[in-house]
Write a protein that holds these residues in place. Structure first.
Motif, PDB file in Angstrom:
ATOM      1  N   ALA A 138       0.825  -1.212   0.000  1.00 31.60           N
ATOM      2  CA  ALA A 138       0.000   0.000   0.000  1.00 31.60           C
ATOM      3  C   ALA A 138       0.856   1.258   0.000  1.00 31.60           C
ATOM      4  O   ALA A 138       0.514   2.258  -0.651  1.00 31.60           O
ATOM      5  N   ASP A 139       1.977   1.206   0.686  1.00 31.54           N
ATOM      6  CA  ASP A 139       2.874   2.361   0.737  1.00 31.54           C
ATOM      7  C   ASP A 139       3.558   2.619  -0.603  1.00 31.54           C
ATOM      8  O   ASP A 139       4.046   3.727  -0.848  1.00 31.54           O
ATOM      9  N   GLN A 140       3.612   1.587  -1.455  1.00 32.46           N
ATOM     10  CA  GLN A 140       4.320   1.711  -2.733  1.00 32.46           C
ATOM     11  C   GLN A 140       3.380   1.975  -3.913  1.00 32.46           C
ATOM     12  O   GLN A 140       3.851   2.183  -5.037  1.00 32.46           O
ATOM     13  N   LEU A 141       2.087   1.963  -3.660  1.00 36.28           N
ATOM     14  CA  LEU A 141       1.138   2.127  -4.767  1.00 36.28           C
ATOM     15  C   LEU A 141       1.286   3.493  -5.437  1.00 36.28           C
ATOM     16  O   LEU A 141       1.542   4.497  -4.780  1.00 36.28           O
ATOM     17  N   ARG A 142       1.122   3.485  -6.738  1.00 31.44           N
ATOM     18  CA  ARG A 142       1.077   4.736  -7.490  1.00 31.44           C
ATOM     19  C   ARG A 142      -0.013   4.600  -8.549  1.00 31.44           C
ATOM     20  O   ARG A 142      -0.408   3.481  -8.911  1.00 31.44           O
ATOM     21  N   PRO A 143      -0.530   5.715  -9.051  1.00 31.66           N
ATOM     22  CA  PRO A 143      -1.589   5.631 -10.050  1.00 31.66           C
ATOM     23  C   PRO A 143      -1.123   4.870 -11.290  1.00 31.66           C
ATOM     24  O   PRO A 143       0.052   4.923 -11.671  1.00 31.66           O
ATOM     25  N   GLY A 144      -2.057   4.138 -11.891  1.00 30.73           N
ATOM     26  CA  GLY A 144      -1.766   3.502 -13.172  1.00 30.73           C
ATOM     27  C   GLY A 144      -1.143   2.134 -13.082  1.00 30.73           C
ATOM     28  O   GLY A 144      -0.813   1.544 -14.121  1.00 30.73           O
ATOM     29  N   ILE A 145      -0.953   1.589 -11.861  1.00 32.06           N
ATOM     30  CA  ILE A 145      -0.423   0.237 -11.762  1.00 32.06           C
ATOM     31  C   ILE A 145      -1.469  -0.677 -11.155  1.00 32.06           C
ATOM     32  O   ILE A 145      -2.412  -0.233 -10.510  1.00 32.06           O
ATOM     33  N   ARG A 146      -1.279  -1.973 -11.394  1.00 30.79           N
ATOM     34  CA  ARG A 146      -2.178  -2.975 -10.839  1.00 30.79           C
ATOM     35  C   ARG A 146      -1.344  -4.032 -10.139  1.00 30.79           C
ATOM     36  O   ARG A 146      -0.296  -4.444 -10.645  1.00 30.79           O
ATOM     37  N   VAL A 147      -1.817  -4.466  -8.972  1.00 34.05           N
ATOM     38  CA  VAL A 147      -1.098  -5.457  -8.184  1.00 34.05           C
ATOM     39  C   VAL A 147      -1.926  -6.738  -8.130  1.00 34.05           C
ATOM     40  O   VAL A 147      -3.058  -6.740  -7.642  1.00 34.05           O
ATOM     41  N   PHE A 148      -1.350  -7.813  -8.639  1.00 32.57           N
ATOM     42  CA  PHE A 148      -1.974  -9.130  -8.591  1.00 32.57           C
ATOM     43  C   PHE A 148      -1.380  -9.868  -7.398  1.00 32.57           C
ATOM     44  O   PHE A 148      -0.192 -10.200  -7.402  1.00 32.57           O
ATOM     45  N   VAL A 149      -2.180 -10.096  -6.367  1.00 31.35           N
ATOM     46  CA  VAL A 149      -1.667 -10.741  -5.159  1.00 31.35           C
ATOM     47  C   VAL A 149      -1.828 -12.249  -5.264  1.00 31.35           C
ATOM     48  O   VAL A 149      -2.826 -12.755  -5.770  1.00 31.35           O
ATOM     49  N   GLY A 150      -0.822 -12.969  -4.779  1.00 29.67           N
ATOM     50  CA  GLY A 150      -0.895 -14.421  -4.770  1.00 29.67           C
ATOM     51  C   GLY A 150      -1.900 -14.911  -3.748  1.00 29.67           C
ATOM     52  O   GLY A 150      -1.836 -14.540  -2.576  1.00 29.67           O
ATOM     53  N   VAL A 151      -2.842 -15.732  -4.190  1.00 30.37           N
ATOM     54  CA  VAL A 151      -3.885 -16.245  -3.293  1.00 30.37           C
ATOM     55  C   VAL A 151      -3.860 -17.766  -3.183  1.00 30.37           C
ATOM     56  O   VAL A 151      -4.652 -18.344  -2.444  1.00 30.37           O
ATOM     57  N   THR A 152      -2.975 -18.426  -3.910  1.00 33.55           N
ATOM     58  CA  THR A 152      -2.784 -19.868  -3.764  1.00 33.55           C
ATOM     59  C   THR A 152      -1.294 -20.142  -3.640  1.00 33.55           C
ATOM     60  O   THR A 152      -0.472 -19.470  -4.263  1.00 33.55           O
ATOM     61  N   ASP A 153      -0.954 -21.146  -2.830  1.00 30.51           N
ATOM     62  CA  ASP A 153       0.437 -21.514  -2.579  1.00 30.51           C
ATOM     63  C   ASP A 153       0.745 -22.816  -3.314  1.00 30.51           C
ATOM     64  O   ASP A 153       0.324 -23.889  -2.881  1.00 30.51           O
ATOM     65  N   PRO A 154       1.491 -22.764  -4.415  1.00 26.20           N
ATOM     66  CA  PRO A 154       1.736 -23.962  -5.224  1.00 26.20           C
ATOM     67  C   PRO A 154       2.511 -25.061  -4.506  1.00 26.20           C
ATOM     68  O   PRO A 154       2.402 -26.225  -4.889  1.00 26.20           O
TER      69      PRO A 154
END
Length: 338
Positions: A253-269
């Motif tokens: 959240a501290d690194q967010l800037r406009p125009g980017i998208r963050v895909f968070v990992g929700v499964t652990d392979p």
């Protein structure tokens, strides 16, 4: 497929028959992902020798004794070592993309190896007649061509695999190697315009091979502020296997800037237990408290078997986890009113 690769390596299966099997595996992977409802497909890298070495297949100026990557369980992976120049990719990722697009009409994301990973090919002792500076210049040109070829071939997005980012902090806690990696990657990324950068992304994870990692013990707080200096529009961030995902989300959240998208990992392979759709939903909703929903996406933490001899995760288990990701993301979207 694994048996065929072994037979081909031993000279008991010709290249044409192997190619036929790889094409069949690619088609099956795409069809399965489509049936699970995935909105963007990948080819599963069925035809690559590995996610990192695909550009090197057939390159004559290589020796076997390159950089060694140690994993927590004691096993290692060893990269080849460059013995001469000029350095040229032998295979471009666009060839895999074109093959994949013949089997589907849905959008396809293409993975490429980051130039920073391939920079590790150059040995500590200089190559006579081919300086490190000349190599890095050639590498940047080749990496640009690899990415551009995928964009030109119609990739929905192009993901740079950057697992060496977190690893670099284990090998060099000062962070200077990571700084060099970031600078090299940006020197390539800055050759693309804003519209193209919006289709580019970078993936980070602590490795995932034979159910082990190489840098999970490295604090994400050391990596993420520098990772988000990369000039791309998308970040694919391993998160499900983190001990304290909420802390990591605060850093993101501290690194967010406009125009980017963050895909968070929700499964652990590398966890043999399949996540439920409800677990995935809850992970997405947790992430949505830190990342605006218009900038949020979901992904798997890492590849399920990044090297062809990794049999630790079955195909059925991988697809079960992907199904949970797709279903759980849809549940989260509904809960968020999207």
């Amino acid at each position: 497929m694994l048996e065929a690769l072994a037979q081909h390596a031993e000279g008991r299966l010709d290249a044409a028959d192997l190619t036929k099997l790889q094409e069949q595996a690619t088609a099956e992977t795409l069809a399965k992902l489509e049936s699970l409802g995935s909105p963007v497909l990948v080819d599963g890298e069925q035809a690559k020798p590995s996610f990192v070495t695909y550009p090197l297949a057939g390159l004559a100026t290589l020796a076997a004794d390159g950089a060694v990557i140690p994993f927590a369980d004691g096993h290692t992976r060893q990269l080849p070592k460059l013995t001469g120049g000029p350095f040229r990719y032998q295979v471009g990722a666009s060839s895999y993309l074109r093959d994949a697009k013949r089997h589907t009409g849905l959008p396809v994301k293409q993975a490429v190896i980051a130039p920073s990973a391939l920079s590790l090919l150059y040995p500590a002792d200089p190559i006579a007649g081919y300086s490190r500076e000349a190599f890095l210049s050639d590498l940047a040109d080749e990496a640009e061509a690899d990415i551009r070829g995928c964009l030109d071939a119609g990739a929905h997005s192009v993901q740079l695999d950057f697992t060496e980012g977190r690893l670099s902090l284990k090998l060099d806690p000062s962070g200077s190697v990571l700084d060099d990696f970031i600078a090299l990657n940006n020197s390539v990324l800055d050759r693309f315009d804003a519209e193209q950068k919006a289709r580019l992304g970078v993936h980070t994870c602590p490795g995932g091979d034979h159910d082990s990692t190489h840098s999970l013990d490295i604090d994400y707080a050391e990596l993420l502020p520098k990772l988000f200096q990369l000039h791309v529009g998308n970040f694919y961030v391993q998160l499900a296997s983190e001990a304290d995902p909420e802390r990591v989300l605060g850093i993101i959240a501290d690194q967010l800037r406009p125009g980017i998208r963050v895909f968070v990992g929700v499964t652990d392979p590398i966890d043999p237990v399949v996540e439920t759709a409800e677990q995935v939903r809850d992970r997405v909703l947790q992430a949505a408290r830190y990342i605006p929903v218009e900038q949020l996406g979901t992904t798997d933490d890492c590849g399920f078997a990044p090297f062809a001899d990794d049999t630790s995760t079955s195909r059925d288990l991988a697809f079960a986890k992907i199904a949970a990701r797709v279903q759980g993301t849809a549940l989260a979207a509904a809960a968020l009113g999207l």
